[in-house]
Design an enzyme around this catalytic site. Structure first.
Site, PDB file in Angstrom:
ATOM      1  N   CYS A   9       9.666   1.745   3.623  1.00  0.00           N
ATOM      2  CA  CYS A   9      10.645   0.734   3.854  1.00  0.00           C
ATOM      3  C   CYS A   9      11.965   1.305   4.149  1.00  0.00           C
ATOM      4  CB  CYS A   9      10.497  -0.480   2.772  1.00  0.00           C
ATOM      5  SG  CYS A   9      11.171   0.165   1.469  1.00  0.00           S
ATOM      6  N   PHE A  35       0.579  -1.418  -0.006  1.00  0.00           N
ATOM      7  CA  PHE A  35       0.062   0.030  -0.008  1.00  0.00           C
ATOM      8  C   PHE A  35       0.693   1.276   0.033  1.00  0.00           C
ATOM      9  CE2 PHE A  35       0.856   0.044   4.810  1.00  0.00           C
ATOM     10  CZ  PHE A  35       1.078   1.323   4.921  1.00  0.00           C
ATOM     11  N   GLU A  39       8.955  -4.016  12.975  1.00  0.00           N
ATOM     12  CA  GLU A  39       8.875  -2.807  12.092  1.00  0.00           C
ATOM     13  C   GLU A  39       7.708  -2.177  12.727  1.00  0.00           C
ATOM     14  OE1 GLU A  39       8.091  -3.820   8.106  1.00  0.00           O
ATOM     15  OE2 GLU A  39       9.078  -2.175   7.447  1.00  0.00           O
ATOM     16  N   GLU A  70      -4.857  -3.855  -1.711  1.00  0.00           N
ATOM     17  CA  GLU A  70      -6.397  -3.571  -1.891  1.00  0.00           C
ATOM     18  C   GLU A  70      -6.458  -2.467  -1.242  1.00  0.00           C
ATOM     19  OE1 GLU A  70      -4.431  -6.125  -0.197  1.00  0.00           O
ATOM     20  OE2 GLU A  70      -5.651  -7.223   0.980  1.00  0.00           O
ATOM     21  N   LYS A  95      -1.285  -7.080  -9.137  1.00  0.00           N
ATOM     22  CA  LYS A  95      -2.309  -7.289  -8.217  1.00  0.00           C
ATOM     23  C   LYS A  95      -1.807  -6.430  -6.965  1.00  0.00           C
ATOM     24  CE  LYS A  95      -3.001  -8.555  -4.409  1.00  0.00           C
ATOM     25  NZ  LYS A  95      -3.170  -7.722  -3.364  1.00  0.00           N
TER      26      LYS A  95
HETATM   27  P1  NAD Z   1       1.796  -6.563   3.164  1.00  0.00           P
HETATM   28  O1  NAD Z   1       2.769  -7.665   3.124  1.00  0.00           O
HETATM   29  O2  NAD Z   1       0.462  -6.607   4.097  1.00  0.00           O
HETATM   30  O3  NAD Z   1       0.975  -6.541   1.658  1.00  0.00           O
HETATM   31  C1  NAD Z   1       1.633  -6.556   0.536  1.00  0.00           C
HETATM   32  C2  NAD Z   1       0.939  -7.203  -0.663  1.00  0.00           C
HETATM   33  O4  NAD Z   1       0.684  -8.631  -0.439  1.00  0.00           O
HETATM   34  C3  NAD Z   1      -0.458  -6.697  -0.802  1.00  0.00           C
HETATM   35  O5  NAD Z   1      -0.676  -6.646  -2.314  1.00  0.00           O
HETATM   36  C4  NAD Z   1      -1.582  -7.724  -0.208  1.00  0.00           C
HETATM   37  O6  NAD Z   1      -2.779  -7.723  -0.729  1.00  0.00           O
HETATM   38  C5  NAD Z   1      -0.542  -9.067  -0.237  1.00  0.00           C
HETATM   39  N1  NAD Z   1      -1.168  -9.894   1.079  1.00  0.00           N
HETATM   40  C6  NAD Z   1      -1.499  -9.565   2.146  1.00  0.00           C
HETATM   41  N2  NAD Z   1      -1.407 -10.584   2.927  1.00  0.00           N
HETATM   42  C7  NAD Z   1      -1.226 -11.679   2.092  1.00  0.00           C
HETATM   43  C8  NAD Z   1      -1.362 -13.015   2.544  1.00  0.00           C
HETATM   44  N3  NAD Z   1      -1.586 -13.711   3.637  1.00  0.00           N
HETATM   45  N4  NAD Z   1      -1.029 -13.988   1.408  1.00  0.00           N
HETATM   46  C9  NAD Z   1      -0.881 -13.491   0.026  1.00  0.00           C
HETATM   47  N5  NAD Z   1      -0.853 -12.073  -0.290  1.00  0.00           N
HETATM   48  C10 NAD Z   1      -1.237 -11.053   0.778  1.00  0.00           C
HETATM   49  O7  NAD Z   1       2.356  -5.253   3.042  1.00  0.00           O
HETATM   50  P2  NAD Z   1       1.744  -3.587   3.091  1.00  0.00           P
HETATM   51  O8  NAD Z   1       1.192  -3.387   4.691  1.00  0.00           O
HETATM   52  O9  NAD Z   1       1.021  -3.413   2.020  1.00  0.00           O
HETATM   53  O10 NAD Z   1       3.411  -2.873   3.030  1.00  0.00           O
HETATM   54  C11 NAD Z   1       4.144  -2.499   4.017  1.00  0.00           C
HETATM   55  C12 NAD Z   1       5.220  -3.302   4.156  1.00  0.00           C
HETATM   56  O11 NAD Z   1       5.837  -3.618   2.814  1.00  0.00           O
HETATM   57  C13 NAD Z   1       6.073  -3.048   5.170  1.00  0.00           C
HETATM   58  O12 NAD Z   1       6.794  -4.245   5.653  1.00  0.00           O
HETATM   59  C14 NAD Z   1       7.143  -2.443   4.405  1.00  0.00           C
HETATM   60  O13 NAD Z   1       8.639  -2.522   4.814  1.00  0.00           O
HETATM   61  C15 NAD Z   1       7.267  -3.207   3.265  1.00  0.00           C
HETATM   62  N6  NAD Z   1       7.913  -2.691   2.024  1.00  0.00           N
HETATM   63  C16 NAD Z   1       9.015  -3.081   1.371  1.00  0.00           C
HETATM   64  C17 NAD Z   1       9.759  -2.565   0.336  1.00  0.00           C
HETATM   65  C18 NAD Z   1      10.824  -2.936  -0.090  1.00  0.00           C
HETATM   66  O14 NAD Z   1      11.320  -2.720  -1.101  1.00  0.00           O
HETATM   67  N7  NAD Z   1      11.838  -3.938   0.792  1.00  0.00           N
HETATM   68  C19 NAD Z   1       9.220  -1.422   0.009  1.00  0.00           C
HETATM   69  C20 NAD Z   1       7.875  -1.144   0.478  1.00  0.00           C
HETATM   70  C21 NAD Z   1       7.371  -1.570   1.294  1.00  0.00           C
END
Ligand code: NAD
Length: 499
Positions: A281, A149, A384, A176, A173
């Site tokens: 991140c 997000f 985090e 959401e 994808k």
């Molecule tokens: P998230 O892991 O909750 O969601 C990321 C994606 O995974 C979304 O599209 C979501 O729909 C999907 N998802 C969520 N739960 C799932 C499941 N159980 N099974 C399969 N898919 C699932 O992350 P977020 O809250 O959207 O983003 C924040 C996180 O992203 C933080 O941990 C941040 O550090 C990380 N991030 C990392 C980078 C990087 O380059 N390393 C960059 C940006 C964000």
């Protein structure tokens, strides 16, 4: 209430599952839209359209493909304000920061305009008698990406720009929580001349992600998000025989040496710790001053700056430093972690927990907090936080500070603040983190370098954007050829050595 759609084969398509996720305007705390959550059958429709469209796109000259990317850049610039406005309204980040989100993605599209150069193969003339050998980079076919997000414009563009420039079809994808900008990007790319089916958006949650992993036609998965999901997708995606790269969470430390320019340090920590409400991140979430005197000076300088941060809605334009966090659950989690820090003995020197903004009482605003005397066993250190909270871990020496960073399970970004070249050089050389800043707080590499962490912040062999992206989104094929004039020796039963 707006019902959002998928974007399949050039059309906005309503969801059929009957399942939806809420999209908030985090500044006012109201649900403004509903994201349809796709079934495996809906994903399959997109895959079929991608499979039909991709060979034609792959057969289009790379320079013609690049021209579509050029036009896409024009359209991104034309619609910059509109994109940033929608982005802020669903994410909550400030308007200038939302523009930055679009711009850092746009820069990768610009880099990918150079794809014809990056896709050039290799050729050896006369590798053997009458034999030539050449390698070409071919697209994978149908590729997919799953994005978080917190950068709804930048991260999708980091994935789909190189994938598409290399001749692949791409199914996105997005999160959401804020999928409207990704949908707008797909429309804009088609307006720029991209054939239907080459960039599609399938909205969804775990069900759609599992369908991506299970779909035999999908050749690769890019993922950015939290570490547990990164590990899940990496493990299952690889087991399904796909090429996978997954980027996860972070805990980024800033070491502050006694000789550092304290004004610069405070500016850096304020921007990198609290910008985007800490939902980055690459946010700096742990300050590591070396020596008691450095720590005392740091805390004293930080307190008034943290207290005077302006928290507000994106509609206030340049007059706010940070906006709300993404959901009520995120707000509750961050405040709960601050509570745990107090309970576990850290010193809360600025308390943002009871922050309230007049006129926006229902918004998901979290006041900035600052902790001193944090220790590595506390939850606020181990987890985090992804909120506007900066933790200070005091250390007695450079070696102790370096060890702290090295022992942390994450390895996305880090920074050192010092005037001493030797120390900075030693740090850059020895630290086990993927992106390092020297007197630079958020060392996000530019489009033509690559982005990626180490340890539990990334899974896979190749980084995002830069030359790695073209390796990830292509396969090498090597041809050894001989024309009849050279094929006169008859059969040879030994392995060819080309002597
Ligand atoms: P998230 O892991 O909750 O969601 C990321 C994606 O995974 C979304 O599209 C979501 O729909 C999907 N998802 C969520 N739960 C799932 C499941 N159980 N099974 C399969 N898919 C699932 O992350 P977020 O809250 O959207 O983003 C924040 C996180 O992203 C933080 O941990 C941040 O550090 C990380 N991030 C990392 C980078 C990087 O380059 N390393 C960059 C940006 C964000």
């Amino acid at each position: 209430m707006q019902e959002l759609t998928h974007y399949i084969n050039g059309e906005h398509v309503k969801g059929t599952s009957g399942r939806f996720a809420d999209v908030y305007n985090p500044a006012i705390g109201e649900v403004t839209a509903k994201t349809p959550l796709a079934t495996a059958a809906e994903l399959d429709k997109a895959v079929q359209a991608a499979e039909a469209a991709q060979p034609g796109w792959a057969a289009t000259n790379p320079q013609r493909r690049a021209r579509v990317l050029m036009k896409f850049v024009d359209l991104l610039n034309r619609d910059m304000d509109k994109l940033a406005e929608v982005l802020s309204s669903q994410h909550g980040k400030t308007f200038p920061d939302a523009k930055g989100d679009v711009v850092r993605g746009l820069e990768v599209v610009e880099y990918c305009i150079g794809a014809p150069e990056l896709l050039k193969g290799e050729y050896t003339d006369g590798a053997g008698p009458g034999i030539d050998m050449y390698s070409m980079r071919q697209p994978l076919g149908v590729t997919a990406g799953i994005t978080p997000f917190n950068f709804p414009a930048m991260i999708p563009m980091w994935m789909f720009a190189p994938a598409i420039a290399a001749g692949n079809a791409f199914i996105l994808k997005p999160s959401e929580r804020d999928p409207s900008v990704p949908l707008m990007l797909a429309e804009l790319f088609e307006e720029a001349g991209l054939p239907k089916g080459i960039l599609q958006v399938v909205n969804g949650d775990k069900e759609a992600v599992d369908a991506i992993i299970a779909h035999d036609t999908i050749q690769s998965i890019g993922f950015v998000g939290s570490t547990p999901i990164a590990e899940y997708i990496y493990g299952n995606g690889c087991a399904a025989g796909k090429r996978v790269q997954c980027f996860g969470g972070a805990k980024n430390h800033a070491i502050i040496m006694p000789d550092a320019d304290m004004d610069n340090v405070v500016d850096a920590l304020i921007g990198a710790g609290y910008g985007a409400a800490g939902e980055r991140c690459m946010a700096l979430s742990v300050a590591v001053p070396v020596g008691k005197e450095t720590a005392d000076r740091l805390i004293e300088a930080l307190i008034p700056r943290v207290e005077s941060l302006k928290v507000g809605p994106y509609t206030a334009g340049d007059d706010v430093d940070l906006g709300p966090v993404i959901t009520p659950e995120a707000k509750a989690r961050i405040n709960g972690l601050v509570d745990s820090g107090v309970e576990q003995g850290a010193k809360l020197v600025v308390d943002g927990r009871n922050f309230s903004l007049q006129g926006y009482e229902n918004g998901f605003f979290v006041g900035p907090s600052l902790f001193d005397n944090v220790t590595p066993d506390m939850d606020i250190y181990k987890q985090e936080i992804f909120g506007p909270v900066l933790s200070t871990v005091r250390t007695d020496s450079y070696e102790e500070a370096l060890k702290l960073v090295k022992d942390n399970e994450y390895g996305n970004g880090t920074a050192i603040f010092t005037r001493d070249g030797d120390t900075a050089r030693d740090f850059a050389s020895r630290v086990n983190v993927g992106m390092v800043g020297v007197n630079v707080p958020i060392p996000v590499p530019l489009a033509y370098h690559t982005f990626g962490g180490w340890k539990k912040s990334a899974f896979g062999d190749l980084n995002q954007h830069g030359p790695d992206a073209f390796k990830f989104y292509t396969r090498t094929k090597t041809v050894t050829s001989r024309w009849p004039s050279g094929a006169k020796e008859g059969a040879n039963f030994s392995i060819p050595t080309m002597e």
